[in-house]
Design a protein around this motif. Structure first.
Motif, mmCIF file in Angstrom:
data_model
loop_
_atom_site.group_PDB
_atom_site.id
_atom_site.type_symbol
_atom_site.label_atom_id
_atom_site.label_comp_id
_atom_site.label_asym_id
_atom_site.label_seq_id
_atom_site.Cartn_x
_atom_site.Cartn_y
_atom_site.Cartn_z
ATOM 1 N N ARG A 88 3.528 51.902 -53.585
ATOM 2 C CA ARG A 88 3.842 53.300 -53.326
ATOM 3 C C ARG A 88 2.577 54.150 -53.214
ATOM 4 O O ARG A 88 2.494 55.050 -52.374
ATOM 5 N N ILE A 89 1.579 53.874 -54.063
ATOM 6 C CA ILE A 89 0.310 54.609 -53.966
ATOM 7 C C ILE A 89 -0.307 54.406 -52.582
ATOM 8 O O ILE A 89 -0.849 55.344 -51.983
ATOM 9 N N ALA A 90 -0.196 53.193 -52.062
ATOM 10 C CA ALA A 90 -0.733 52.907 -50.725
ATOM 11 C C ALA A 90 -0.014 53.719 -49.658
ATOM 12 O O ALA A 90 -0.629 54.218 -48.713
ATOM 13 N N ASP A 91 1.313 53.863 -49.789
ATOM 14 C CA ASP A 91 2.065 54.690 -48.842
ATOM 15 C C ASP A 91 1.538 56.124 -48.822
ATOM 16 O O ASP A 91 1.439 56.754 -47.768
ATOM 17 N N LEU A 92 1.207 56.637 -50.006
ATOM 18 C CA LEU A 92 0.863 58.050 -50.144
ATOM 19 C C LEU A 92 -0.592 58.346 -49.809
ATOM 20 O O LEU A 92 -0.902 59.385 -49.217
ATOM 21 N N TYR A 93 -1.501 57.445 -50.194
ATOM 22 C CA TYR A 93 -2.920 57.780 -50.122
ATOM 23 C C TYR A 93 -3.740 56.910 -49.172
ATOM 24 O O TYR A 93 -4.945 57.114 -49.042
ATOM 25 N N GLY A 94 -3.106 55.946 -48.531
ATOM 26 C CA GLY A 94 -3.836 55.147 -47.540
ATOM 27 C C GLY A 94 -3.840 53.671 -47.881
ATOM 28 O O GLY A 94 -4.381 53.266 -48.908
ATOM 29 N N ARG A 95 -3.240 52.862 -47.006
ATOM 30 C CA ARG A 95 -3.109 51.430 -47.284
ATOM 31 C C ARG A 95 -4.439 50.690 -47.134
ATOM 32 O O ARG A 95 -4.775 49.835 -47.942
ATOM 33 N N LYS A 96 -5.185 51.021 -46.096
ATOM 34 C CA LYS A 96 -6.462 50.341 -45.874
ATOM 35 C C LYS A 96 -7.417 50.603 -47.035
ATOM 36 O O LYS A 96 -8.068 49.679 -47.548
ATOM 37 N N GLU A 209 -6.095 52.530 -40.611
ATOM 38 C CA GLU A 209 -5.639 53.271 -41.787
ATOM 39 C C GLU A 209 -4.237 53.803 -41.516
ATOM 40 O O GLU A 209 -3.895 54.113 -40.377
ATOM 41 N N SER A 210 -3.423 53.853 -42.554
ATOM 42 C CA SER A 210 -2.077 54.405 -42.401
ATOM 43 C C SER A 210 -1.606 54.953 -43.730
ATOM 44 O O SER A 210 -1.938 54.433 -44.785
ATOM 45 N N ARG A 211 -0.858 56.035 -43.666
ATOM 46 C CA ARG A 211 -0.256 56.664 -44.849
ATOM 47 C C ARG A 211 0.886 57.551 -44.369
ATOM 48 O O ARG A 211 1.066 57.763 -43.171
ATOM 49 N N THR A 212 1.668 58.052 -45.297
ATOM 50 C CA THR A 212 2.726 58.971 -44.920
ATOM 51 C C THR A 212 2.125 60.305 -44.508
ATOM 52 O O THR A 212 1.085 60.705 -45.039
ATOM 53 N N PRO A 213 2.737 61.042 -43.563
ATOM 54 C CA PRO A 213 2.180 62.322 -43.120
ATOM 55 C C PRO A 213 2.186 63.372 -44.226
ATOM 56 O O PRO A 213 1.317 64.221 -44.289
ATOM 57 N N GLU A 214 3.199 63.320 -45.125
ATOM 58 C CA GLU A 214 3.227 64.255 -46.239
ATOM 59 C C GLU A 214 2.467 63.665 -47.419
ATOM 60 O O GLU A 214 2.166 62.491 -47.459
#
Length: 476
Positions: A88-96, A209-214
């Protein structure tokens, strides 16, 4: 955020060429897939490469026989307990960004374990390795599923990833013995440190890099309850193999774990930005897909465990010859991994998932034909066929769980997938291992475990088929 995974073509677009394009990986996509799969392979290798080195390691560092379990448990606790949180942290702050952090932590921890000067330093290295794995596995899987779009390309990518996951575990068993005999047990940990450095050098320039927009706030109460619950559950089931389920500490920790997981469900139902979306857990594909994953991992790990006992203790095969049996199994897994995406493309992930579970259970039952004087050939053939089905189940259940999930929730979905893997690898042996110790002989115990294992897998296949509604669908 997907990269260009297709080769470019010229001329008018027609149906056939478009199909070819959709099935083809570009050169850059192959490099991205190599990096992500290498990281998953490295973690899978860590699960088994140390197993055969434990007796030598214990003597060298002064770890008692009863304390050797902590070489495994110290890794299993954080690697399973923190998966959902880091996904979940990766979703929010950046997976890479988090993936690279996990590689640094894993490499440094492997170096610490390589240079360990006493039990405390070694176990600290193992625990930090587990924490690094808890970062690498869900972020790597979510990078894979967001990089390769749903369809043939993702099927192919997950097929390769699943093959290397299974192969890494098998190779680790063989490679660990060879390296321990020739270079010493420290070389097994040193190999992992080198592998982490290689992946870390290649990854920054290749991975998107990828993350949620919000940027919603992290669900701290949910993180505390689910992480604590998983840690307690994994600890209890890991130590039950040594102490038995009658131990007060085991039961107490189980109760704490179940209580925290129940509290987690309550917390998530009221959270504004939940760590785990309860509507996602209510999805038929997510719920039944993860149940299938839990069964296939827990039961196959149990088969490998009791077969190791059977081959070495009952048939008195050497470690080398036992390794050859599992080497054949590894080759069979590679073969299955290369064909699984094609089969899934033709019949659908749901049908393949149920079919491969049925196959795993059936070939597991065939292992009951082994005897006290002979059975190495039967064991080799049956476990290889069961492993082929097992690998098909690994690939198809990952596709079932993650299909249709938005990119911004892929870290969560893959976190559930990888948590299921880790918990499955942890619980099978202690749950069924008790059966092996309550029989008149080791051979009788092995047969009892194999029979229970096959029955559970076959029953699960029927339940998953009903849960996924296959009788009402022509194709998933």
């Amino acid at each position: 955020m997907a990269i260009d995974t297709q080769t470019t073509t010229t001329g008018p677009r027609t149906a056939a060429p478009e199909k070819d394009r959709n099935d083809r990986l570009s050169g850059r996509a192959k490099l991205v897939l190599f990096v992500l799969c290498a990281a998953q392979f490295m973690v899978a290798l860590d699960f088994s490469v140390l197993n055969v080195a434990l007796p030598v390691l214990g003597k060298d560092l002064g770890l008692s026989q009863s304390a050797l379990q902590w070489a495994v448990t110290a890794f299993a606790l954080p690697s399973g307990g923190f998966l959902l949180l880091f996904g979940r942290i990766a979703d929010l702050y950046g997976r890479k960004k988090l993936f690279l952090t996990g590689l640094v932590l894993f490499g440094a921890a492997s170096l610490l374990a390589t240079l360990a000067w006493d039990p405390a330093s070694f176990l600290a290295g193992r625990a930090l390795q587990g924490l690094g794995a808890a970062v690498i596995v869900p972020t790597g899987m979510s990078l894979l599923t967001t990089t390769f779009p749903e369809g043939p390309l993702r099927d192919k990518a997950l097929g390769i990833s699943g093959t290397l996951l299974s192969l890494g575990f098998t190779i680790g068993m063989v490679l660990g013995g060879v390296m321990t005999d020739t270079l010493g047990w420290r070389s097994t940990m040193g190999l992992l440190a080198v592998a982490a450095v290689v992946v870390l050098v290649l990854a920054p320039g290749l991975l998107p890099e990828s993350r949620t927009p919000e940027r919603p706030r992290l669900d701290v109460p949910g993180a505390v309850t689910v992480t604590g619950g998983l840690l307690a559950l994994i600890y209890a089931l890991s130590t039950a193999a040594q102490r038995g389920f009658g131990d007060v500490d085991v039961w107490g920790t189980l109760v704490v774990g179940v209580g925290l997981l129940a509290a987690f469900v309550v917390v998530e139902s009221k959270a504004a930005a939940p760590l785990v979306s309860l509507p996602m857990l209510k999805r038929r594909t997510v719920a039944w897909g993860n149940i299938a994953g839990l069964v296939t991992f827990s039961m196959m790990s149990t088969v490998i465990f009791v077969l190791t006992l059977y081959l070495q203790e009952t048939l008195e095969l050497s470690s080398f010859r036992t390794g050859l049996v599992f080497g054949v199994q590894g080759v069979a897994s590679v073969f299955a991994g290369s064909y699984a995406p094609r089969v899934i493309g033709r019949f659908g992930a749901r049908r393949v998932l149920v079919g491969t579970l049925l196959g795993q259970g059936a070939f597991g039952a065939a292992l009951l034909a082994v005897g006290t004087d002979s059975g190495a050939l039967v064991a080799t053939v049956a476990v290889s066929l069961a492993s082929m089905c097992h690998l098909g189940a690994i690939i198809s259940y990952g596709l079932v769980v993650t299909s249709g999930v938005p990119d911004e929730e892929q870290g969560l979905a893959t976190g559930l997938v990888t948590t299921t893997q880790q918990v499955g690898l942890t619980i099978g042996i202690p749950l069924l291992g008790v059966l092996a110790t309550t029989q008149a002989s080791l051979f009788d115990g092995v047969r009892t475990v194999l029979a229970a294992d096959a029955a559970i897998v076959l029953a699960a296949a029927l339940l998953v088929a009903a849960g996924l509604g296959l009788s009402r669908r022509k194709k998933s």
